[in-house]
Design a protein around this motif. Structure first.
Motif, PDB file in Angstrom:
ATOM      1  N   LEU A  93       0.826  -1.208   0.000  1.00 40.74           N
ATOM      2  CA  LEU A  93       0.000   0.000   0.000  1.00 40.74           C
ATOM      3  C   LEU A  93       0.862   1.260   0.000  1.00 40.74           C
ATOM      4  O   LEU A  93       0.590   2.208  -0.749  1.00 40.74           O
ATOM      5  CB  LEU A  93      -0.925   0.000   1.225  1.00 40.74           C
ATOM      6  N   THR A  94       1.906   1.271   0.812  1.00 44.88           N
ATOM      7  CA  THR A  94       2.780   2.443   0.907  1.00 44.88           C
ATOM      8  C   THR A  94       3.472   2.727  -0.407  1.00 44.88           C
ATOM      9  O   THR A  94       3.550   3.877  -0.860  1.00 44.88           O
ATOM     10  CB  THR A  94       3.829   2.237   2.018  1.00 44.88           C
ATOM     11  N   VAL A  95       3.993   1.678  -1.046  1.00 46.49           N
ATOM     12  CA  VAL A  95       4.671   1.850  -2.338  1.00 46.49           C
ATOM     13  C   VAL A  95       3.680   2.305  -3.409  1.00 46.49           C
ATOM     14  O   VAL A  95       4.013   3.103  -4.286  1.00 46.49           O
ATOM     15  CB  VAL A  95       5.373   0.538  -2.754  1.00 46.49           C
ATOM     16  N   SER A  96       2.442   1.824  -3.318  1.00 46.42           N
ATOM     17  CA  SER A  96       1.434   2.161  -4.336  1.00 46.42           C
ATOM     18  C   SER A  96       1.012   3.624  -4.262  1.00 46.42           C
ATOM     19  O   SER A  96       0.786   4.260  -5.297  1.00 46.42           O
ATOM     20  CB  SER A  96       0.199   1.266  -4.170  1.00 46.42           C
ATOM     21  N   VAL A  97       0.910   4.181  -3.059  1.00 44.64           N
ATOM     22  CA  VAL A  97       0.393   5.544  -2.912  1.00 44.64           C
ATOM     23  C   VAL A  97       1.469   6.566  -2.548  1.00 44.64           C
ATOM     24  O   VAL A  97       1.226   7.770  -2.642  1.00 44.64           O
ATOM     25  CB  VAL A  97      -0.725   5.592  -1.844  1.00 44.64           C
ATOM     26  N   GLY A  98       2.645   6.107  -2.132  1.00 43.31           N
ATOM     27  CA  GLY A  98       3.693   7.033  -1.710  1.00 43.31           C
ATOM     28  C   GLY A  98       4.347   7.742  -2.890  1.00 43.31           C
ATOM     29  O   GLY A  98       4.953   7.104  -3.742  1.00 43.31           O
ATOM     30  N   GLU A  99       4.221   9.046  -2.938  1.00 46.79           N
ATOM     31  CA  GLU A  99       4.792   9.819  -4.042  1.00 46.79           C
ATOM     32  C   GLU A  99       6.317   9.797  -4.042  1.00 46.79           C
ATOM     33  O   GLU A  99       6.942   9.972  -5.078  1.00 46.79           O
ATOM     34  CB  GLU A  99       4.299  11.270  -3.967  1.00 46.79           C
ATOM     35  N   SER A 100       6.920   9.584  -2.878  1.00 48.73           N
ATOM     36  CA  SER A 100       8.386   9.588  -2.791  1.00 48.73           C
ATOM     37  C   SER A 100       8.995   8.228  -3.101  1.00 48.73           C
ATOM     38  O   SER A 100      10.218   8.086  -3.125  1.00 48.73           O
ATOM     39  CB  SER A 100       8.815  10.024  -1.377  1.00 48.73           C
ATOM     40  N   LEU A 101       8.147   7.230  -3.341  1.00 50.13           N
ATOM     41  CA  LEU A 101       8.641   5.864  -3.579  1.00 50.13           C
ATOM     42  C   LEU A 101       8.370   5.434  -5.016  1.00 50.13           C
ATOM     43  O   LEU A 101       7.772   4.393  -5.270  1.00 50.13           O
ATOM     44  CB  LEU A 101       7.983   4.890  -2.600  1.00 50.13           C
ATOM     45  N   ARG A 102       8.822   6.239  -5.959  1.00 44.93           N
ATOM     46  CA  ARG A 102       8.569   5.967  -7.374  1.00 44.93           C
ATOM     47  C   ARG A 102       9.768   5.370  -8.104  1.00 44.93           C
ATOM     48  O   ARG A 102       9.699   5.133  -9.300  1.00 44.93           O
ATOM     49  CB  ARG A 102       8.139   7.254  -8.092  1.00 44.93           C
ATOM     50  N   SER A 103      10.865   5.145  -7.403  1.00 44.50           N
ATOM     51  CA  SER A 103      12.051   4.598  -8.061  1.00 44.50           C
ATOM     52  C   SER A 103      11.872   3.101  -8.284  1.00 44.50           C
ATOM     53  O   SER A 103      11.048   2.449  -7.628  1.00 44.50           O
ATOM     54  CB  SER A 103      13.296   4.858  -7.208  1.00 44.50           C
ATOM     55  N   PRO A 104      12.645   2.511  -9.212  1.00 40.66           N
ATOM     56  CA  PRO A 104      12.536   1.068  -9.480  1.00 40.66           C
ATOM     57  C   PRO A 104      12.739   0.203  -8.240  1.00 40.66           C
ATOM     58  O   PRO A 104      12.105  -0.844  -8.110  1.00 40.66           O
ATOM     59  CB  PRO A 104      13.640   0.826 -10.509  1.00 40.66           C
ATOM     60  N   MET A 105      13.611   0.629  -7.323  1.00 34.14           N
ATOM     61  CA  MET A 105      13.868  -0.167  -6.122  1.00 34.14           C
ATOM     62  C   MET A 105      12.583  -0.413  -5.345  1.00 34.14           C
ATOM     63  O   MET A 105      12.313  -1.539  -4.895  1.00 34.14           O
ATOM     64  CB  MET A 105      14.887   0.541  -5.228  1.00 34.14           C
ATOM     65  N   TYR A 112      21.164   5.256 -15.025  1.00 28.85           N
ATOM     66  CA  TYR A 112      20.210   4.465 -14.254  1.00 28.85           C
ATOM     67  C   TYR A 112      18.777   4.608 -14.766  1.00 28.85           C
ATOM     68  O   TYR A 112      18.086   3.609 -15.002  1.00 28.85           O
ATOM     69  CB  TYR A 112      20.281   4.865 -12.778  1.00 28.85           C
ATOM     70  N   THR A 113      18.312   5.835 -14.935  1.00 26.71           N
ATOM     71  CA  THR A 113      16.922   6.047 -15.349  1.00 26.71           C
ATOM     72  C   THR A 113      16.658   5.515 -16.764  1.00 26.71           C
ATOM     73  O   THR A 113      15.533   5.123 -17.076  1.00 26.71           O
ATOM     74  CB  THR A 113      16.556   7.539 -15.291  1.00 26.71           C
ATOM     75  N   THR A 114      17.695   5.514 -17.592  1.00 27.90           N
ATOM     76  CA  THR A 114      17.533   4.991 -18.951  1.00 27.90           C
ATOM     77  C   THR A 114      17.479   3.472 -18.950  1.00 27.90           C
ATOM     78  O   THR A 114      16.618   2.855 -19.596  1.00 27.90           O
ATOM     79  CB  THR A 114      18.693   5.460 -19.849  1.00 27.90           C
ATOM     80  N   ILE A 115      18.417   2.858 -18.217  1.00 26.20           N
ATOM     81  CA  ILE A 115      18.481   1.392 -18.178  1.00 26.20           C
ATOM     82  C   ILE A 115      17.272   0.810 -17.447  1.00 26.20           C
ATOM     83  O   ILE A 115      16.647  -0.145 -17.912  1.00 26.20           O
ATOM     84  CB  ILE A 115      19.790   0.933 -17.505  1.00 26.20           C
ATOM     85  N   MET A 116      16.945   1.397 -16.280  1.00 26.28           N
ATOM     86  CA  MET A 116      15.849   0.868 -15.466  1.00 26.28           C
ATOM     87  C   MET A 116      14.587   1.703 -15.685  1.00 26.28           C
ATOM     88  O   MET A 116      13.998   2.259 -14.752  1.00 26.28           O
ATOM     89  CB  MET A 116      16.250   0.875 -13.989  1.00 26.28           C
ATOM     90  N   SER A 117      14.154   1.771 -16.921  1.00 29.42           N
ATOM     91  CA  SER A 117      12.909   2.485 -17.232  1.00 29.42           C
ATOM     92  C   SER A 117      11.711   1.690 -16.711  1.00 29.42           C
ATOM     93  O   SER A 117      11.826   0.525 -16.318  1.00 29.42           O
ATOM     94  CB  SER A 117      12.774   2.672 -18.745  1.00 29.42           C
ATOM     95  N   ARG A 118      10.552   2.347 -16.696  1.00 32.01           N
ATOM     96  CA  ARG A 118       9.340   1.682 -16.199  1.00 32.01           C
ATOM     97  C   ARG A 118       9.013   0.435 -17.014  1.00 32.01           C
ATOM     98  O   ARG A 118       8.591  -0.589 -16.480  1.00 32.01           O
ATOM     99  CB  ARG A 118       8.165   2.663 -16.250  1.00 32.01           C
ATOM    100  N   GLN A 119       9.229   0.520 -18.327  1.00 37.12           N
ATOM    101  CA  GLN A 119       8.948  -0.620 -19.202  1.00 37.12           C
ATOM    102  C   GLN A 119       9.890  -1.785 -18.893  1.00 37.12           C
ATOM    103  O   GLN A 119       9.468  -2.953 -18.819  1.00 37.12           O
ATOM    104  CB  GLN A 119       9.088  -0.213 -20.669  1.00 37.12           C
ATOM    105  N   VAL A 120      11.169  -1.468 -18.689  1.00 36.80           N
ATOM    106  CA  VAL A 120      12.144  -2.509 -18.366  1.00 36.80           C
ATOM    107  C   VAL A 120      11.805  -3.161 -17.030  1.00 36.80           C
ATOM    108  O   VAL A 120      11.865  -4.398 -16.896  1.00 36.80           O
ATOM    109  CB  VAL A 120      13.569  -1.916 -18.333  1.00 36.80           C
TER     110      VAL A 120
END
Length: 311
Positions: free
Chosen positions: A45-57, A130-138
């Motif tokens: 739930l936290t990862v789904s709604v947390g605006e600060s937790l948008r990184s691939p990790m 990092y942002t290029t290699i670990m894109s949302r699609q990847v």
């Protein structure tokens, strides 16, 4: 060739035979399971709604927690309920279903942990890309690959077992259905099947574990060029991951790297990776990660404000 299954249900011996000990285990393990659901559910739930937790990790962490919920739920609810039952049984089809989903979610977790190690490698060793290699699609493809890998592994396990004849006895010396205890009940030679199961399960665990450790060795070598603050932050993140990896892989390697052999302590080791480890995941990640703790605090405050406004 399909299995010759005169056996329609199995009797499960359980973790302990003493009724008082079983009731004590019920009191202990039921709260552990509920805490597992609550802790991992909170991370999802936290990862789904947390605006600060948008990184691939954190994207991968959310899926890892989801897998932990599913993985634990394939075994623990029935295990806990059986602690209060005099006779513990499971149907033949139910046993196969439990094996399938247990290995499906378990191996999906192995691949997810490997993906998370790769994510940390890219973030630390190739930060500019990092942002290029670990894109949302990847990231989505990597998660899908982890699910697919778990499905293929589990499907192979079921194919190996489904071809075996089970004509009696029907007592499984364990507290849930798993491949190695079930092999002991087959009415045929299972040596070759046992080797194939080791190749499909144990070897996969060892190779994945070695790859994970190697990736962190590379990360540690690379960190020598970082500032002390950069090293501290990177090591804190990696330490959480290494802890989860070790706690998950060590008992799995112990159990599944032996060809169709079981030891008296196997059931106690299995308790660790089926009941305890899924609970430790949210504890380790939330306690060691300041961003996750902050996002959980914001979620709690936001929920309280919403409830107050509605009240």
């Amino acid at each position: 060739m399909a299995s010759t299954a005169n056996v329609t249900e199995f009797i499960i011996t359980g973790l302990f035979q003493d009724a008082e000990v079983q009731r004590a285990c019920f009191v202990l393990f039921l709260p552990v399971y509920l805490a597992t659901l609550a802790g991992n559910g909170l991370i999802v739930l936290t990862v789904s709604v947390g605006e600060s937790l948008r990184s691939p990790m954190y994207f991968f962490l959310g899926y890892l927690s989801l897998v932990e919920i599913c993985y634990s739920s394939t075994v623990v609810p029935k295990f806990v309920a059986d602690l209060l039952a005099k006779i513990k049984t499971i149907s033949f089809k139910g046993c196969l279903a439990q094996i399938f989903f247990f290995h499906f979610f378990g191996v999906s977790e192995i691949f997810l942990l490997t993906v998370m190690a790769y994510d940390r490698y890219v973030a630390i060793c190739k930060p500019l890309h990092y942002t290029t290699i670990m894109s949302r699609q990847v990231c989505a493809v990597l998660v899908g690959t982890a699910w697919a890998g778990g499905f293929m592994h589990s499907f192979a396990q079921i194919l190996l077992i489904f071809r075996l004849p089970f004509c009696g006895p029907n007592v499984i010396d364990h507290y849930f259905c798993d491949v190695l205890p079930l092999l002991k009940l087959a009415c045929s030679d299972t040596f070759l099947i046992g080797l194939l199961i080791v190749a499909n399960g144990g070897t996969l665990s060892v190779i994945s574990f070695v790859v994970l450790l190697a990736s962190y060795v590379v990360i540690l070598v690379h960190l020598r060029t970082r500032s002390s603050e950069g090293r501290r932050k990177a090591l804190s993140t990696c330490a959480s991951h290494v802890t989860v990896v070790t706690l998950f892989f060590a008992p799995c390697v112990f159990i599944y790297l032996r060809p169709s052999a079981t030891l008296p302590g196997d059931k106690l080791v299995a308790v660790f990776y089926t009941v305890i480890t899924p609970l430790l995941n949210p504890v380790i990640y939330s306690l060691r990660n300041a961003e996750v703790r902050k996002a959980m605090r914001n979620l709690r405050i936001g929920t309280a404000k919403l409830l107050t406004a509605r009240g």
